[in-house]
Design a protein around this motif. Structure first.
Motif, short mmCIF file in Angstrom:
data_model
loop_
_atom_site.label_atom_id
_atom_site.label_comp_id
_atom_site.label_asym_id
_atom_site.label_seq_id
_atom_site.Cartn_x
_atom_site.Cartn_y
_atom_site.Cartn_z
N VAL A 174 0.86 -1.18 0.00
CA VAL A 174 0.00 0.00 0.00
C VAL A 174 0.89 1.22 0.00
CG1 VAL A 174 -1.78 1.28 1.24
CG2 VAL A 174 -1.81 -1.23 1.24
N ASP A 175 0.71 2.05 -1.02
CA ASP A 175 1.48 3.28 -1.15
C ASP A 175 0.72 4.39 -0.43
OD1 ASP A 175 3.39 2.05 -2.85
OD2 ASP A 175 1.97 2.24 -4.51
N SER A 176 1.25 4.83 0.68
CA SER A 176 0.60 5.90 1.43
C SER A 176 0.66 7.19 0.64
CB SER A 176 1.29 6.11 2.78
OG SER A 176 1.21 4.94 3.55
N SER A 177 -0.41 7.91 0.70
CA SER A 177 -0.49 9.17 -0.01
C SER A 177 0.28 10.24 0.76
CB SER A 177 -1.96 9.59 -0.17
OG SER A 177 -2.03 10.84 -0.77
N SER A 178 1.18 10.90 0.07
CA SER A 178 1.96 11.95 0.73
C SER A 178 1.31 13.32 0.62
CB SER A 178 3.37 11.99 0.14
OG SER A 178 3.30 12.29 -1.24
N TYR A 197 -2.31 0.85 -4.34
CA TYR A 197 -1.58 -0.36 -3.99
C TYR A 197 -1.06 -1.02 -5.26
CZ TYR A 197 -5.52 -3.16 -5.61
OH TYR A 197 -6.49 -3.72 -6.39
N SER A 224 -5.44 5.58 -0.71
CA SER A 224 -4.09 5.15 -1.03
C SER A 224 -4.15 4.21 -2.23
CB SER A 224 -3.46 4.42 0.15
OG SER A 224 -3.35 5.28 1.25
#
Length: 70
Positions: free
Chosen positions: A18-22, A30, A28
């Motif tokens: 899961v790519d956390s939103s910056s 994935y 997010s």
């Protein structure tokens, strides 16, 4: 099931990242990888549909309602 015939088994390992939103977005994204254990074949995926298509190479899955025939 005939006890003299062993069942056909397919095993998979699925890894999700899961790519956390910056930038503060709520949703997010994935991606992941799925590996078929018996053949050692692996596929990287960005959508769940790609992972299911990979599984269908080894397992006859029923189509979900609204998705047509596999």
């Amino acid at each position: 099931m005939d006890p003299r015939i062993p069942p056909f088994i397919s095993s998979f390992v699925i890894r999700f990242v899961v790519d956390s939103s910056s930038n503060g977005d709520v949703q997010s994204t994935y991606h992941g990888a799925i590996r078929h254990i018996q053949s050692d074949e692996e596929l990287s995926f960005n959508s769940w549909e790609d992972a299911v298509d990979f599984i269908r190479r080894y397992v006859p899955l029923e189509a979900e309602p609204g998705q047509g025939n596999p």
